[in-house]
Design a protein around this motif. Structure first.
Motif, PDB file in Angstrom:
ATOM      1  N   ALA A  41      11.214  -0.071  14.362  1.00 43.90           N
ATOM      2  CA  ALA A  41      10.391   1.005  14.928  1.00 43.90           C
ATOM      3  C   ALA A  41      10.326   2.195  13.984  1.00 43.90           C
ATOM      4  N   ALA A  42      11.453   2.490  13.313  1.00 37.52           N
ATOM      5  CA  ALA A  42      11.470   3.587  12.351  1.00 37.52           C
ATOM      6  C   ALA A  42      10.557   3.291  11.166  1.00 37.52           C
ATOM      7  N   ALA A  43      10.444   2.022  10.776  1.00 38.79           N
ATOM      8  CA  ALA A  43       9.559   1.649   9.667  1.00 38.79           C
ATOM      9  C   ALA A  43       8.102   1.917  10.018  1.00 38.79           C
ATOM     10  N   VAL A  44       7.728   1.637  11.263  1.00 36.23           N
ATOM     11  CA  VAL A  44       6.364   1.937  11.705  1.00 36.23           C
ATOM     12  C   VAL A  44       6.116   3.439  11.673  1.00 36.23           C
ATOM     13  N   GLN A  45       7.071   4.203  12.177  1.00 32.97           N
ATOM     14  CA  GLN A  45       6.932   5.656  12.182  1.00 32.97           C
ATOM     15  C   GLN A  45       6.804   6.211  10.768  1.00 32.97           C
ATOM     16  N   GLN A  46       7.525   5.627   9.829  1.00 29.65           N
ATOM     17  CA  GLN A  46       7.450   6.094   8.451  1.00 29.65           C
ATOM     18  C   GLN A  46       6.028   5.946   7.898  1.00 29.65           C
ATOM     19  N   LEU A  47       5.413   4.807   8.165  1.00 29.38           N
ATOM     20  CA  LEU A  47       4.041   4.602   7.707  1.00 29.38           C
ATOM     21  C   LEU A  47       3.099   5.641   8.308  1.00 29.38           C
ATOM     22  N   ILE A  48       3.254   5.897   9.602  1.00 28.53           N
ATOM     23  CA  ILE A  48       2.372   6.840  10.274  1.00 28.53           C
ATOM     24  C   ILE A  48       2.589   8.259   9.757  1.00 28.53           C
ATOM     25  N   ALA A  60       1.246   3.218   0.839  1.00 28.45           N
ATOM     26  CA  ALA A  60       1.210   1.910   0.187  1.00 28.45           C
ATOM     27  C   ALA A  60       2.594   1.501  -0.292  1.00 28.45           C
ATOM     28  N   GLN A  61       3.377   2.449  -0.816  1.00 26.90           N
ATOM     29  CA  GLN A  61       4.716   2.134  -1.301  1.00 26.90           C
ATOM     30  C   GLN A  61       5.645   1.725  -0.166  1.00 26.90           C
ATOM     31  N   ALA A  62       5.428   2.287   1.028  1.00 30.61           N
ATOM     32  CA  ALA A  62       6.256   1.936   2.175  1.00 30.61           C
ATOM     33  C   ALA A  62       5.786   0.649   2.850  1.00 30.61           C
ATOM     34  N   ALA A  63       4.561   0.202   2.547  1.00 36.02           N
ATOM     35  CA  ALA A  63       3.977  -0.940   3.249  1.00 36.02           C
ATOM     36  C   ALA A  63       4.384  -2.281   2.659  1.00 36.02           C
ATOM     37  N   VAL A  64       4.818  -2.305   1.394  1.00 35.93           N
ATOM     38  CA  VAL A  64       5.206  -3.560   0.746  1.00 35.93           C
ATOM     39  C   VAL A  64       6.446  -3.312  -0.110  1.00 35.93           C
ATOM     40  N   ARG A  82      -8.015  -4.861  -4.297  1.00 34.63           N
ATOM     41  CA  ARG A  82      -8.231  -3.473  -3.919  1.00 34.63           C
ATOM     42  C   ARG A  82      -7.357  -3.137  -2.711  1.00 34.63           C
ATOM     43  N   TRP A  83      -6.273  -3.906  -2.548  1.00 34.91           N
ATOM     44  CA  TRP A  83      -5.314  -3.577  -1.503  1.00 34.91           C
ATOM     45  C   TRP A  83      -4.668  -2.252  -1.869  1.00 34.91           C
ATOM     46  N   PRO A  84      -4.445  -1.319  -0.906  1.00 30.68           N
ATOM     47  CA  PRO A  84      -4.584  -1.428   0.556  1.00 30.68           C
ATOM     48  C   PRO A  84      -5.964  -1.048   1.104  1.00 30.68           C
ATOM     49  N   GLU A 200      -9.710   1.971 -13.985  1.00 32.18           N
ATOM     50  CA  GLU A 200      -9.008   2.820 -14.939  1.00 32.18           C
ATOM     51  C   GLU A 200      -7.964   3.700 -14.254  1.00 32.18           C
ATOM     52  N   ALA A 201      -8.254   4.148 -13.053  1.00 37.47           N
ATOM     53  CA  ALA A 201      -7.288   4.973 -12.322  1.00 37.47           C
ATOM     54  C   ALA A 201      -6.107   4.150 -11.834  1.00 37.47           C
ATOM     55  N   GLY A 202      -6.314   2.856 -11.627  1.00 30.12           N
ATOM     56  CA  GLY A 202      -5.259   2.017 -11.089  1.00 30.12           C
ATOM     57  C   GLY A 202      -5.067   2.263  -9.600  1.00 30.12           C
ATOM     58  N   MET A 203      -4.235   1.458  -8.986  1.00 28.44           N
ATOM     59  CA  MET A 203      -4.023   1.593  -7.545  1.00 28.44           C
ATOM     60  C   MET A 203      -3.364   2.925  -7.204  1.00 28.44           C
ATOM     61  N   THR A 204      -2.274   3.255  -7.891  1.00 25.50           N
ATOM     62  CA  THR A 204      -1.576   4.503  -7.592  1.00 25.50           C
ATOM     63  C   THR A 204      -2.473   5.702  -7.841  1.00 25.50           C
TER      64      THR A 204
END
Length: 310
Positions: A41-48, A60-64, A82-84, A200-204
């Motif tokens: 549950a804390a992991a879900v809250q972190q994403l939000i 994105a860093q917390a999602a994978v 082009r994820w996420p 060129e910008a990359g994902m990050t």
């Protein structure tokens, strides 16, 4: 040109933002085990929390897991992923949207288009919102690419957005004219207007540039009565079930006048919890083969090694 897009596209601009809340299905469960601060549950809250803070890179860093994140960065630069952004229902329209908003003289062009097509068309817009809601719910229920959990949740999202759009002052000339310049300015600041700029910008780098645009889009939606920050801030999570490295978490949050009720599945990897759907989608993106003559990946100024999600 954006000014000629049908009104359903304007309404659906809300859906990509709301879909970042899309965490699975709606089920009742009697058990509610206790949960630790580092649990599912804390992991879900972190994403939000990352979304509430307009931190798309952190999201994105917390999602994978870190290893997958690094692979996704490479795949992005090679044009394979082009994820996420592919979590969004209109991900294939984002580049065109940013390009249209950032085009020279777009403020005047878009404002003229709004006057011509949308201003004071209250009944037509409400009818379009109603029809779009009915069509959208039926579409996600039939479309085979979604899991049962995704279909159940997306149907709730679309119904809530349709109801909001039928009440929102979308045809108000003053609001419409005032909304365009800030969105145009935010789009121009991203510098992301074509495939080359995204690569060129990359994902990050792309996510970092998109974060202020995401914030401006949330501000625009709030001015029309749809506060995503309220949805993020009032989101509640309860652990439903945990068996080894598998867990389910119940999620409640307000969206417009509706209360969304959904259950999400999570997996534990290397001691951290991740949403199962996000892991699956990331793995699907990485499974796409590289082009035979894809250019060698180059690291640009916007890229930095992603720190472990905290």
């Amino acid at each position: 040109m954006l000014s000629r897009l049908p009104i359903c596209r304007w309404i659906l601009l809300a859906l990509p933002l709301c879909s970042l809340l899309a965490l699975a299905a709606c089920k009742q469960q009697p058990a509610e085990p206790a949960e630790s601060a580092s649990g599912p549950a804390a992991a879900v809250q972190q994403l939000i929390h990352r979304l509430r803070d307009n931190d798309l890179v952190g999201f994105a860093q917390a999602a994978v897991p870190p290893a997958e994140y690094a692979q996704l960065e490479i795949a992005w630069r090679e044009g394979r992923s082009r994820w996420p952004l592919t979590e969004l229902p209109l991900d294939d329209q984002l580049e065109a949207l940013l390009s249209a908003l950032a085009a020279p003289d777009s403020e005047r062009t878009l404002q003229q288009g709004f006057k011509r097509n949308f201003a004071n068309q209250d009944k037509d817009l409400k009818d379009a919102a109603r029809s779009l809601g009915l069509f959208g719910v039926q579409y996600v229920k039939r479309e085979g690419v979604y899991t049962d959990e995704e279909r159940a949740h997306y149907a709730q999202l679309i119904a809530a957005l349709s109801e909001w759009a039928q009440r929102a002052p979308l045809s108000d000339p003053r609001r419409g004219m005032a909304a365009i310049p800030p969105l145009v300015a935010a789009a121009r600041k991203t510098g992301l207007t074509d495939e080359k700029s995204f690569r060129e910008a990359g994902m990050t780098g792309s996510l970092r540039r998109l974060s202020p645009f995401f914030a401006q889009a949330k501000t625009l939606l709030a001015s029309y009565g749809l506060s995503l920050d309220r949805s993020f801030s009032e989101l509640r999570t309860v652990l439903v079930e945990q068996k080894g490295d598998q867990a389910r978490v119940r999620v409640h949050y307000p969206l417009g006048d509706r209360e969304i009720d959904t259950v999400v599945s999570l997996q534990r990897r290397a001691g951290r919890w991740y949403l199962t759907d996000y892991l699956r989608h990331a793995e699907q993106a990485l499974a796409i083969p590289a082009e035979e003559e894809a250019p060698e990946s180059q690291i640009g100024p916007d890229t930095q090694a992603p720190p472990p999600a905290s």
